[in-house]
Design a protein around this motif. Structure first.
Motif, PDB file in Angstrom:
ATOM      1  N   GLY A 169     -11.296   2.862  -2.750  1.00  0.00           N
ATOM      2  CA  GLY A 169     -10.180   2.153  -2.122  1.00  0.00           C
ATOM      3  C   GLY A 169     -10.729   1.079  -1.220  1.00  0.00           C
ATOM      4  N   SER A 170      -9.840   0.394  -0.513  1.00  0.00           N
ATOM      5  CA  SER A 170     -10.307  -0.703   0.340  1.00  0.00           C
ATOM      6  C   SER A 170     -11.142  -0.210   1.513  1.00  0.00           C
ATOM      7  N   SER A 171     -10.893   1.006   1.971  1.00  0.00           N
ATOM      8  CA  SER A 171     -11.668   1.489   3.121  1.00  0.00           C
ATOM      9  C   SER A 171     -13.149   1.527   2.786  1.00  0.00           C
ATOM     10  N   GLN A 178      -6.336  -2.929   9.838  1.00  0.00           N
ATOM     11  CA  GLN A 178      -6.145  -1.541   9.441  1.00  0.00           C
ATOM     12  C   GLN A 178      -7.254  -0.701  10.082  1.00  0.00           C
ATOM     13  N   ILE A 228      -6.878 -10.999   7.143  1.00  0.00           N
ATOM     14  CA  ILE A 228      -6.127 -10.066   6.292  1.00  0.00           C
ATOM     15  C   ILE A 228      -5.109 -10.825   5.455  1.00  0.00           C
ATOM     16  N   THR A 280      -1.172  -4.929   7.212  1.00  0.00           N
ATOM     17  CA  THR A 280      -0.672  -3.577   6.932  1.00  0.00           C
ATOM     18  C   THR A 280       0.737  -3.366   7.487  1.00  0.00           C
ATOM     19  N   ASP A 338      -9.715  -9.327   3.794  1.00  0.00           N
ATOM     20  CA  ASP A 338      -9.211  -7.993   3.469  1.00  0.00           C
ATOM     21  C   ASP A 338      -7.901  -8.190   2.707  1.00  0.00           C
ATOM     22  N   ALA A 351      -6.533  -6.058   0.696  1.00  0.00           N
ATOM     23  CA  ALA A 351      -6.118  -4.736   0.204  1.00  0.00           C
ATOM     24  C   ALA A 351      -4.695  -4.779  -0.337  1.00  0.00           C
ATOM     25  N   SER A 352      -3.812  -5.394   0.442  1.00  0.00           N
ATOM     26  CA  SER A 352      -2.391  -5.314   0.092  1.00  0.00           C
ATOM     27  C   SER A 352      -1.836  -6.618  -0.466  1.00  0.00           C
ATOM     28  N   SER A 398      -7.313  -3.312  -2.941  1.00  0.00           N
ATOM     29  CA  SER A 398      -7.013  -1.941  -3.389  1.00  0.00           C
ATOM     30  C   SER A 398      -6.341  -2.028  -4.752  1.00  0.00           C
ATOM     31  N   HIS A 454      -4.508   0.661  -5.748  1.00  0.00           N
ATOM     32  CA  HIS A 454      -3.428   1.647  -5.728  1.00  0.00           C
ATOM     33  C   HIS A 454      -2.263   1.286  -4.807  1.00  0.00           C
ATOM     34  N   LYS A 455      -2.159   0.007  -4.423  1.00  0.00           N
ATOM     35  CA  LYS A 455      -1.091  -0.331  -3.482  1.00  0.00           C
ATOM     36  C   LYS A 455       0.048  -1.107  -4.136  1.00  0.00           C
TER      37      LYS A 455
HETATM   38  C1  PLP Z   1      -4.947  -4.496   5.134  1.00  0.00           C
HETATM   39  C2  PLP Z   1      -5.480  -3.159   4.711  1.00  0.00           C
HETATM   40  N1  PLP Z   1      -6.809  -2.979   4.638  1.00  0.00           N
HETATM   41  C3  PLP Z   1      -7.352  -1.812   4.244  1.00  0.00           C
HETATM   42  C4  PLP Z   1      -6.559  -0.737   3.907  1.00  0.00           C
HETATM   43  C5  PLP Z   1      -7.207   0.540   3.438  1.00  0.00           C
HETATM   44  O1  PLP Z   1      -6.967   0.662   2.065  1.00  0.00           O
HETATM   45  P1  PLP Z   1      -7.272   1.933   1.158  1.00  0.00           P
HETATM   46  O2  PLP Z   1      -6.140   2.860   1.342  1.00  0.00           O
HETATM   47  O3  PLP Z   1      -7.310   1.385  -0.247  1.00  0.00           O
HETATM   48  O4  PLP Z   1      -8.580   2.513   1.579  1.00  0.00           O
HETATM   49  C6  PLP Z   1      -5.166  -0.866   3.980  1.00  0.00           C
HETATM   50  C7  PLP Z   1      -4.289   0.284   3.693  1.00  0.00           C
HETATM   51  O5  PLP Z   1      -3.182   0.368   4.108  1.00  0.00           O
HETATM   52  C8  PLP Z   1      -4.606  -2.110   4.378  1.00  0.00           C
HETATM   53  O6  PLP Z   1      -3.293  -2.308   4.436  1.00  0.00           O
END
Ligand code: PLP
Length: 335
Positions: free
Chosen positions: A126-128, A165, A210, A214, A245, A247-248, A275, A277-278
Protein backbone atom coordinates in the motif's frame (compact mmCIF):
# COMPACT_ATOMS: atom_id res chain seq x y z
CA UNK A 1 -1.61 -3.57 11.59
CA UNK A 2 -3.03 -1.85 14.62
CA UNK A 3 -1.64 -2.40 18.06
CA UNK A 4 -3.35 -5.00 20.16
CA UNK A 5 -5.85 -4.20 22.82
CA UNK A 6 -6.62 -7.82 23.47
CA UNK A 7 -6.51 -8.32 27.20
CA UNK A 8 -5.58 -11.87 28.12
CA UNK A 9 -6.81 -11.52 31.69
CA UNK A 10 -10.60 -11.92 31.79
CA UNK A 11 -11.66 -14.67 29.40
CA UNK A 12 -9.32 -17.61 29.29
CA UNK A 13 -11.56 -19.80 27.15
CA UNK A 14 -13.45 -19.44 23.90
CA UNK A 15 -16.89 -19.11 25.37
CA UNK A 16 -19.35 -20.31 22.87
CA UNK A 17 -18.91 -21.91 19.58
CA UNK A 18 -22.41 -21.96 18.29
CA UNK A 19 -22.19 -24.57 15.60
CA UNK A 20 -19.17 -26.55 16.74
CA UNK A 21 -20.59 -27.66 20.05
CA UNK A 22 -20.93 -31.25 18.86
CA UNK A 23 -17.11 -31.34 18.55
CA UNK A 24 -16.13 -29.09 21.40
CA UNK A 25 -16.87 -30.75 24.71
CA UNK A 26 -14.05 -29.10 26.67
CA UNK A 27 -13.55 -25.34 26.97
CA UNK A 28 -10.96 -24.20 24.44
CA UNK A 29 -8.10 -22.06 25.79
CA UNK A 30 -7.80 -18.67 24.08
CA UNK A 31 -4.18 -17.88 24.85
CA UNK A 32 -2.51 -21.24 25.38
CA UNK A 33 -1.84 -24.10 23.03
CA UNK A 34 -4.52 -26.72 23.83
CA UNK A 35 -3.26 -29.94 25.42
CA UNK A 36 -4.85 -32.08 22.75
CA UNK A 37 -5.57 -31.71 19.07
CA UNK A 38 -9.02 -31.36 17.54
CA UNK A 39 -10.50 -32.46 14.24
CA UNK A 40 -9.87 -29.99 11.44
CA UNK A 41 -13.61 -29.66 10.84
CA UNK A 42 -14.04 -28.52 14.44
CA UNK A 43 -11.23 -25.98 14.17
CA UNK A 44 -12.77 -24.64 10.98
CA UNK A 45 -16.22 -24.34 12.57
CA UNK A 46 -14.94 -22.67 15.77
CA UNK A 47 -13.05 -20.02 13.80
CA UNK A 48 -15.93 -19.48 11.38
CA UNK A 49 -18.27 -18.91 14.30
CA UNK A 50 -15.95 -16.33 15.82
CA UNK A 51 -15.45 -14.53 12.53
CA UNK A 52 -19.22 -14.04 12.25
CA UNK A 53 -18.78 -11.26 14.80
CA UNK A 54 -16.73 -9.18 12.33
CA UNK A 55 -18.61 -6.65 10.25
CA UNK A 56 -19.93 -7.52 6.84
CA UNK A 57 -17.38 -6.22 4.32
CA UNK A 58 -20.03 -5.56 1.69
CA UNK A 59 -21.74 -3.15 4.08
CA UNK A 60 -18.51 -1.32 4.93
CA UNK A 61 -18.76 1.92 3.02
CA UNK A 62 -16.93 3.94 5.63
CA UNK A 63 -13.26 3.13 5.16
CA UNK A 64 -10.95 3.75 2.22
CA UNK A 65 -10.74 0.23 0.91
CA UNK A 66 -13.38 -1.56 -1.05
CA UNK A 67 -14.22 -5.12 -0.35
CA UNK A 68 -15.59 -6.56 -3.53
CA UNK A 69 -13.77 -7.70 -6.63
CA UNK A 70 -14.91 -9.38 -9.79
CA UNK A 71 -15.21 -13.17 -9.37
CA UNK A 72 -12.49 -13.64 -12.02
CA UNK A 73 -10.08 -11.80 -9.70
CA UNK A 74 -11.01 -14.12 -6.85
CA UNK A 75 -10.27 -17.05 -9.15
CA UNK A 76 -6.89 -15.65 -10.18
CA UNK A 77 -5.98 -14.99 -6.56
CA UNK A 78 -6.95 -18.45 -5.44
CA UNK A 79 -5.02 -19.97 -8.34
CA UNK A 80 -1.88 -18.12 -7.22
CA UNK A 81 -2.27 -18.20 -3.46
CA UNK A 82 0.24 -21.02 -3.09
CA UNK A 83 3.01 -19.23 -4.97
CA UNK A 84 5.86 -17.78 -2.99
CA UNK A 85 6.00 -14.83 -5.32
CA UNK A 86 9.20 -13.37 -3.86
CA UNK A 87 10.95 -16.32 -5.51
CA UNK A 88 11.38 -14.66 -8.86
CA UNK A 89 13.20 -17.62 -10.42
CA UNK A 90 10.46 -20.08 -9.67
CA UNK A 91 7.62 -17.70 -10.50
CA UNK A 92 8.96 -15.46 -13.27
CA UNK A 93 5.56 -14.80 -14.78
CA UNK A 94 4.25 -13.36 -11.53
CA UNK A 95 7.33 -11.12 -11.42
CA UNK A 96 6.78 -10.12 -15.04
CA UNK A 97 3.16 -9.14 -14.31
CA UNK A 98 4.30 -6.99 -11.39
CA UNK A 99 6.95 -5.35 -13.58
CA UNK A 100 4.35 -4.58 -16.23
CA UNK A 101 2.23 -2.81 -13.61
CA UNK A 102 5.22 -0.68 -12.53
CA UNK A 103 5.88 0.26 -16.16
CA UNK A 104 2.24 1.09 -16.89
CA UNK A 105 2.06 3.31 -13.81
CA UNK A 106 5.37 5.06 -14.54
CA UNK A 107 4.17 5.78 -18.07
CA UNK A 108 0.80 6.96 -16.80
CA UNK A 109 2.66 9.41 -14.55
CA UNK A 110 4.81 10.58 -17.48
CA UNK A 111 8.17 9.22 -16.31
CA UNK A 112 10.83 10.07 -18.90
CA UNK A 113 11.48 6.49 -19.99
CA UNK A 114 13.38 5.94 -23.22
CA UNK A 115 12.17 3.31 -25.65
CA UNK A 116 13.37 -0.11 -24.57
CA UNK A 117 14.11 1.25 -21.09
CA UNK A 118 12.43 -0.19 -17.98
CA UNK A 119 10.71 1.94 -15.36
CA UNK A 120 12.08 2.00 -11.81
CA UNK A 121 9.58 1.10 -9.12
CA UNK A 122 8.18 -1.60 -6.84
CA UNK A 123 4.86 -3.03 -5.82
CA UNK A 124 4.09 -2.66 -2.11
CA UNK A 125 1.32 -3.54 0.33
CA UNK A 126 0.00 0.00 0.00
CA UNK A 127 1.05 3.63 0.03
CA UNK A 128 2.34 3.44 3.59
CA UNK A 129 5.08 1.00 2.62
CA UNK A 130 5.65 2.90 -0.63
CA UNK A 131 6.20 6.11 1.34
CA UNK A 132 8.71 4.47 3.69
CA UNK A 133 10.73 3.35 0.66
CA UNK A 134 10.52 6.69 -1.14
CA UNK A 135 11.48 8.57 2.04
CA UNK A 136 14.39 6.24 2.65
CA UNK A 137 15.69 6.82 -0.89
CA UNK A 138 15.54 10.61 -0.37
CA UNK A 139 17.27 10.35 2.98
CA UNK A 140 20.08 8.19 1.61
CA UNK A 141 20.58 10.41 -1.44
CA UNK A 142 20.74 13.51 0.72
CA UNK A 143 23.21 11.84 3.11
CA UNK A 144 25.45 10.80 0.24
CA UNK A 145 25.46 14.36 -1.09
CA UNK A 146 26.21 15.93 2.31
CA UNK A 147 28.98 13.40 2.99
CA UNK A 148 30.59 14.12 -0.37
CA UNK A 149 30.58 17.83 0.51
CA UNK A 150 32.06 17.17 3.96
CA UNK A 151 28.95 18.55 5.68
CA UNK A 152 27.04 17.12 8.69
CA UNK A 153 24.35 14.65 7.72
CA UNK A 154 22.73 13.80 11.05
CA UNK A 155 19.75 16.18 11.04
CA UNK A 156 17.63 15.45 7.99
CA UNK A 157 14.17 16.96 7.75
CA UNK A 158 11.19 16.66 5.48
CA UNK A 159 8.64 19.40 4.71
CA UNK A 160 4.95 18.47 4.41
CA UNK A 161 1.55 20.00 5.09
CA UNK A 162 -0.01 19.31 8.48
CA UNK A 163 -2.66 17.41 6.52
CA UNK A 164 -0.32 14.52 5.72
CA UNK A 165 -1.49 11.01 6.34
CA UNK A 166 -0.18 9.40 9.52
CA UNK A 167 2.26 7.17 7.58
CA UNK A 168 4.49 10.23 7.02
CA UNK A 169 4.74 10.69 10.78
CA UNK A 170 5.59 7.03 11.02
CA UNK A 171 8.29 7.40 8.37
CA UNK A 172 9.73 10.40 10.22
CA UNK A 173 9.81 8.58 13.53
CA UNK A 174 11.06 5.21 12.32
CA UNK A 175 13.75 6.66 10.05
CA UNK A 176 14.75 9.57 12.29
CA UNK A 177 13.86 12.45 10.04
CA UNK A 178 12.40 15.66 11.50
CA UNK A 179 8.90 16.32 10.16
CA UNK A 180 8.40 20.02 9.44
CA UNK A 181 4.71 20.59 8.91
CA UNK A 182 3.23 23.64 7.21
CA UNK A 183 0.28 24.68 9.37
CA UNK A 184 -3.16 24.75 7.78
CA UNK A 185 -5.43 27.75 8.12
CA UNK A 186 -9.15 28.37 8.24
CA UNK A 187 -10.59 27.71 4.79
CA UNK A 188 -7.31 26.33 3.35
CA UNK A 189 -6.75 22.75 4.34
CA UNK A 190 -3.76 21.72 2.23
CA UNK A 191 -0.07 22.62 2.16
CA UNK A 192 0.62 26.18 1.03
CA UNK A 193 3.56 25.86 -1.45
CA UNK A 194 4.89 29.34 -0.54
CA UNK A 195 5.14 28.45 3.14
CA UNK A 196 6.54 25.00 2.34
CA UNK A 197 9.38 26.45 0.29
CA UNK A 198 10.12 29.00 3.04
CA UNK A 199 10.60 26.07 5.45
CA UNK A 200 13.09 24.27 3.19
CA UNK A 201 16.70 24.38 4.35
CA UNK A 202 19.91 22.59 3.44
CA UNK A 203 18.87 19.57 5.52
CA UNK A 204 15.55 19.07 3.75
CA UNK A 205 15.57 15.67 2.06
CA UNK A 206 12.40 16.46 0.08
CA UNK A 207 9.08 18.30 0.12
CA UNK A 208 6.15 15.90 0.10
CA UNK A 209 3.02 17.12 -1.66
CA UNK A 210 -0.29 15.30 -1.58
CA UNK A 211 -2.46 14.67 -4.57
CA UNK A 212 -5.73 13.91 -2.89
CA UNK A 213 -5.53 15.03 0.72
CA UNK A 214 -6.76 12.26 3.02
CA UNK A 215 -9.22 14.53 4.79
CA UNK A 216 -10.80 16.42 1.87
CA UNK A 217 -9.54 14.82 -1.35
CA UNK A 218 -8.15 18.21 -2.43
CA UNK A 219 -5.10 18.31 -4.74
CA UNK A 220 -2.10 20.37 -3.63
CA UNK A 221 -0.54 22.73 -6.16
CA UNK A 222 2.51 20.69 -7.15
CA UNK A 223 3.19 22.83 -10.21
CA UNK A 224 3.55 25.99 -8.14
CA UNK A 225 5.65 24.09 -5.60
CA UNK A 226 7.96 22.95 -8.41
CA UNK A 227 8.31 26.54 -9.68
CA UNK A 228 9.06 28.04 -6.26
CA UNK A 229 11.45 25.28 -5.30
CA UNK A 230 13.32 25.51 -8.61
CA UNK A 231 13.83 29.22 -7.90
CA UNK A 232 15.03 28.56 -4.34
CA UNK A 233 17.35 25.77 -5.52
CA UNK A 234 18.89 28.17 -8.03
CA UNK A 235 19.41 30.87 -5.42
CA UNK A 236 20.90 28.56 -2.80
CA UNK A 237 22.68 25.94 -4.90
CA UNK A 238 20.66 23.16 -3.21
CA UNK A 239 18.71 20.59 -5.16
CA UNK A 240 15.74 19.83 -2.89
CA UNK A 241 13.42 17.39 -4.68
CA UNK A 242 9.66 16.73 -4.48
CA UNK A 243 7.78 13.54 -3.70
CA UNK A 244 4.09 13.31 -4.59
CA UNK A 245 1.88 11.23 -2.34
CA UNK A 246 -0.75 10.31 -4.91
CA UNK A 247 -2.24 7.53 -2.76
CA UNK A 248 -5.76 8.80 -3.28
CA UNK A 249 -5.46 10.87 -6.47
CA UNK A 250 -2.93 9.11 -8.70
CA UNK A 251 -5.58 7.09 -10.52
CA UNK A 252 -8.00 10.01 -10.75
CA UNK A 253 -5.93 12.95 -11.99
CA UNK A 254 -4.58 11.34 -15.21
CA UNK A 255 -8.09 10.40 -16.33
CA UNK A 256 -10.30 13.17 -15.00
CA UNK A 257 -7.89 16.14 -14.99
CA UNK A 258 -5.19 15.23 -17.55
CA UNK A 259 -4.13 18.86 -17.94
CA UNK A 260 -3.13 19.31 -14.31
CA UNK A 261 0.64 18.98 -14.12
CA UNK A 262 1.57 17.23 -10.91
CA UNK A 263 3.67 14.23 -11.96
CA UNK A 264 7.03 13.55 -13.66
CA UNK A 265 6.27 16.32 -16.15
CA UNK A 266 7.59 18.54 -13.36
CA UNK A 267 11.39 18.17 -13.18
CA UNK A 268 11.72 18.22 -9.38
CA UNK A 269 9.22 15.37 -8.90
CA UNK A 270 11.53 12.40 -8.29
CA UNK A 271 9.13 9.80 -6.92
CA UNK A 272 5.40 9.14 -6.65
CA UNK A 273 3.41 6.65 -4.62
CA UNK A 274 -0.09 5.45 -5.35
CA UNK A 275 -2.45 2.99 -3.67
CA UNK A 276 -4.25 0.37 -5.71
CA UNK A 277 -6.98 -0.25 -3.18
CA UNK A 278 -8.52 3.19 -2.79
CA UNK A 279 -10.51 3.41 -6.00
CA UNK A 280 -12.96 0.58 -5.85
CA UNK A 281 -13.19 -3.09 -6.79
CA UNK A 282 -9.76 -3.94 -5.35
CA UNK A 283 -9.06 -5.79 -2.12
CA UNK A 284 -6.76 -4.14 0.39
CA UNK A 285 -3.02 -4.72 0.15
CA UNK A 286 -1.62 -3.16 -3.01
CA UNK A 287 0.29 0.02 -3.82
CA UNK A 288 3.35 1.17 -5.75
CA UNK A 289 6.20 3.61 -5.66
CA UNK A 290 7.84 4.70 -8.89
CA UNK A 291 10.97 6.78 -9.35
CA UNK A 292 11.67 9.24 -12.09
CA UNK A 293 14.89 7.43 -13.08
CA UNK A 294 17.53 5.00 -11.87
CA UNK A 295 19.58 7.89 -10.50
CA UNK A 296 16.84 8.71 -7.99
CA UNK A 297 17.05 5.36 -6.21
CA UNK A 298 20.46 4.97 -4.53
CA UNK A 299 21.97 1.70 -5.61
CA UNK A 300 23.13 0.74 -2.12
CA UNK A 301 19.49 0.40 -1.01
CA UNK A 302 18.85 -2.26 -3.62
CA UNK A 303 19.66 -5.78 -2.44
CA UNK A 304 20.88 -8.16 -5.08
CA UNK A 305 19.94 -11.67 -4.02
CA UNK A 306 21.07 -14.64 -6.05
CA UNK A 307 20.38 -17.69 -3.88
CA UNK A 308 18.57 -19.37 -6.71
CA UNK A 309 20.95 -18.66 -9.51
CA UNK A 310 19.90 -15.40 -11.08
CA UNK A 311 20.19 -11.84 -9.86
CA UNK A 312 17.04 -10.69 -8.01
CA UNK A 313 17.27 -6.98 -7.20
CA UNK A 314 14.86 -5.98 -4.40
CA UNK A 315 13.96 -2.83 -2.50
CA UNK A 316 11.20 -3.72 -0.06
CA UNK A 317 10.33 -3.69 3.59
CA UNK A 318 8.78 -6.81 5.00
CA UNK A 319 5.81 -5.58 6.95
CA UNK A 320 4.92 -7.53 10.03
CA UNK A 321 1.35 -8.32 10.81
CA UNK A 322 -0.48 -8.66 14.10
CA UNK A 323 -0.85 -6.39 17.01
CA UNK A 324 1.50 -5.45 19.81
CA UNK A 325 0.49 -4.61 23.37
CA UNK A 326 0.70 -0.84 23.50
CA UNK A 327 -1.65 2.06 23.41
CA UNK A 328 0.55 5.05 23.35
CA UNK A 329 2.91 5.28 20.44
CA UNK A 330 0.80 6.23 17.38
CA UNK A 331 -1.81 8.62 18.58
CA UNK A 332 -3.21 10.25 15.49
CA UNK A 333 -5.58 7.90 13.82
CA UNK A 334 -6.65 8.62 10.31
CA UNK A 335 -8.97 6.02 8.87
C1 PLP B 1 -2.70 10.76 1.13
C2 PLP B 1 -2.51 9.37 1.68
N1 PLP B 1 -1.27 8.87 1.76
C3 PLP B 1 -1.03 7.63 2.23
C4 PLP B 1 -2.06 6.82 2.66
C5 PLP B 1 -1.75 5.43 3.14
O1 PLP B 1 -2.21 4.53 2.17
P1 PLP B 1 -2.29 2.94 2.31
O2 PLP B 1 -3.55 2.66 3.03
O3 PLP B 1 -2.36 2.45 0.88
O4 PLP B 1 -1.08 2.47 3.03
C6 PLP B 1 -3.37 7.30 2.61
C7 PLP B 1 -4.49 6.49 3.12
O5 PLP B 1 -5.52 6.96 3.47
C8 PLP B 1 -3.61 8.61 2.09
O6 PLP B 1 -4.84 9.11 1.99
Amino acid sequence: MVLTTTNPAPKQFVESSTFASRYVRQPLPRFQMPETSMPKEAAYQVITDELMLDGNPRLNLASFVTTWMEPECDKLMMASINKNYVDMDEYPVTTELQNRCVNMIANLFNAPIGSGEAAVGVGTVGSSEAIMLAGLAFKRKWQQKMKSQGKPYDKPNIVTGANVQVCWEKFARYFEVELKEVKLKEGYYVMDPVKAVEMVDENTICVAAILGSTLTGEFENVKLLNELLTKKNKETGWDTPIHVDAASGGFIAPFVYPKIEWDFRLPLVKSINVSGHKYGLVYAGIGWVVWRSKEDLPDDLVFHINYLGSDQPTFTLNFSKGKIFMHTSIQRSHP
